[in-house]
Structure formats: C-alpha cells, structure tokens
Motif scaffolding. Structure first.
Motif, PDB file in Angstrom:
ATOM      1  N   CYS A  46       0.829  -1.207   0.000  1.00 56.02           N
ATOM      2  CA  CYS A  46       0.000   0.000   0.000  1.00 56.02           C
ATOM      3  C   CYS A  46       0.866   1.261   0.000  1.00 56.02           C
ATOM      4  O   CYS A  46       0.507   2.258  -0.622  1.00 56.02           O
ATOM      5  CB  CYS A  46      -0.938  -0.045   1.202  1.00 56.02           C
ATOM      6  N   CYS A  49       1.548   2.726  -3.334  1.00 58.94           N
ATOM      7  CA  CYS A  49       0.418   3.188  -4.129  1.00 58.94           C
ATOM      8  C   CYS A  49       0.615   4.653  -4.502  1.00 58.94           C
ATOM      9  O   CYS A  49       1.075   5.452  -3.682  1.00 58.94           O
ATOM     10  CB  CYS A  49      -0.885   3.010  -3.346  1.00 58.94           C
ATOM     11  N   THR A  50       0.231   4.997  -5.710  1.00 63.70           N
ATOM     12  CA  THR A  50       0.340   6.383  -6.170  1.00 63.70           C
ATOM     13  C   THR A  50      -0.938   7.174  -5.918  1.00 63.70           C
ATOM     14  O   THR A  50      -0.993   8.361  -6.215  1.00 63.70           O
ATOM     15  CB  THR A  50       0.668   6.425  -7.671  1.00 63.70           C
ATOM     16  N   GLN A  51      -1.979   6.516  -5.364  1.00 59.97           N
ATOM     17  CA  GLN A  51      -3.258   7.185  -5.197  1.00 59.97           C
ATOM     18  C   GLN A  51      -3.866   7.038  -3.794  1.00 59.97           C
ATOM     19  O   GLN A  51      -5.063   6.774  -3.657  1.00 59.97           O
ATOM     20  CB  GLN A  51      -4.242   6.654  -6.238  1.00 59.97           C
ATOM     21  N   CYS A  55      -7.883   6.816  -2.595  1.00 58.65           N
ATOM     22  CA  CYS A  55      -8.339   5.692  -1.770  1.00 58.65           C
ATOM     23  C   CYS A  55      -9.075   6.217  -0.542  1.00 58.65           C
ATOM     24  O   CYS A  55     -10.160   5.730  -0.207  1.00 58.65           O
ATOM     25  CB  CYS A  55      -7.137   4.839  -1.365  1.00 58.65           C
ATOM     26  N   TRP A  58     -12.425   7.421  -1.651  1.00 60.94           N
ATOM     27  CA  TRP A  58     -13.288   6.292  -1.997  1.00 60.94           C
ATOM     28  C   TRP A  58     -13.830   5.649  -0.726  1.00 60.94           C
ATOM     29  O   TRP A  58     -15.019   5.356  -0.617  1.00 60.94           O
ATOM     30  CB  TRP A  58     -12.508   5.278  -2.840  1.00 60.94           C
ATOM     31  N   PRO A  70     -11.029  -0.564  -5.437  1.00 63.56           N
ATOM     32  CA  PRO A  70     -10.786   0.206  -6.659  1.00 63.56           C
ATOM     33  C   PRO A  70      -9.692  -0.450  -7.503  1.00 63.56           C
ATOM     34  O   PRO A  70      -8.800  -1.122  -6.962  1.00 63.56           O
ATOM     35  CB  PRO A  70     -10.325   1.574  -6.147  1.00 63.56           C
ATOM     36  N   HIS A  71      -9.748  -0.233  -8.801  1.00 63.82           N
ATOM     37  CA  HIS A  71      -8.805  -0.882  -9.725  1.00 63.82           C
ATOM     38  C   HIS A  71      -7.347  -0.564  -9.416  1.00 63.82           C
ATOM     39  O   HIS A  71      -6.464  -1.335  -9.740  1.00 63.82           O
ATOM     40  CB  HIS A  71      -9.134  -0.495 -11.173  1.00 63.82           C
ATOM     41  N   TYR A  72      -7.083   0.562  -8.787  1.00 60.40           N
ATOM     42  CA  TYR A  72      -5.701   0.963  -8.499  1.00 60.40           C
ATOM     43  C   TYR A  72      -5.168   0.372  -7.190  1.00 60.40           C
ATOM     44  O   TYR A  72      -4.002   0.550  -6.868  1.00 60.40           O
ATOM     45  CB  TYR A  72      -5.580   2.488  -8.458  1.00 60.40           C
ATOM     46  N   CYS A  73      -6.011  -0.325  -6.430  1.00 64.51           N
ATOM     47  CA  CYS A  73      -5.590  -0.880  -5.144  1.00 64.51           C
ATOM     48  C   CYS A  73      -4.509  -1.941  -5.361  1.00 64.51           C
ATOM     49  O   CYS A  73      -4.692  -2.899  -6.111  1.00 64.51           O
ATOM     50  CB  CYS A  73      -6.786  -1.485  -4.403  1.00 64.51           C
ATOM     51  N   ARG A  74      -3.404  -1.762  -4.688  1.00 58.48           N
ATOM     52  CA  ARG A  74      -2.286  -2.696  -4.832  1.00 58.48           C
ATOM     53  C   ARG A  74      -2.540  -4.023  -4.120  1.00 58.48           C
ATOM     54  O   ARG A  74      -1.776  -4.970  -4.276  1.00 58.48           O
ATOM     55  CB  ARG A  74      -0.999  -2.053  -4.325  1.00 58.48           C
TER      56      ARG A  74
END
Length: 85
Positions: A46, A49-51, A55, A58, A70-74
């Motif tokens: 985590c 993560c770049t976002q 997160c 969200w 979310p699709h970007y969740c590592r």
C-alpha cells in the motif's frame, strides 16, 4: 511537528479497505487464512500506491459493503481472495 507516519496511514487504509469489502482481518487471522506477515506485506504494498488520497476519498464515500476494491488498489487480489475464502 512531524507529519503522520506513512506506515500508520497505510495500515489504516489497509484496515479500512478490508472493512469496506466486508473482510475482517482479525477473523481471517484466527481462521488461519492470513498471518501478520501477510498484513505487513499488504501495508508495505500500500505504501507504494500512487493514489492514497483517492483511496481515502473512496473509503470515505462508502455507505455499504463494496463488491471490489478500486482498480488501483495494490492489494486488490489479496482482498478478493480473502472475501471469497
């Protein structure tokens, strides 16, 4: 005064994401489906993560159990495996 500890921030994100997906991490540990090392790995993942802000937004908007992270969740795959276990 120093800013918040990044590991604490991401540990909270991992815990909140699990809860948002209906996954109780403590229960998963008690059932032997997860160990502390896996949670540590999830927190470290985590941190890369770049976002994290997205997160947090969200998670703050959740009013019910989400079907997927979310699709970007590592840790998307880990959470899906725990939810489906």
């Amino acid at each position: 005064m120093p800013g918040p500890n990044p590991l604490e921030r991401h540990a909270k994100l991992v815990d909140h994401m699990a809860s948002a997906l209906g996954v109780d991490l403590e229960e998963q540990i008690l059932r032997g489906k997860l160990n502390l090392g896996a949670i540590e790995d999830a927190v470290l993942s985590c941190t890369n993560c770049t976002q994290p802000g997205a997160c947090e937004s969200w998670l703050a908007a959740r009013t019910d159990v989400a079907s997927d992270a979310p699709h970007y969740c590592r840790n998307l795959i880990l959470f899906a495996a725990l939810r489906d276990a």
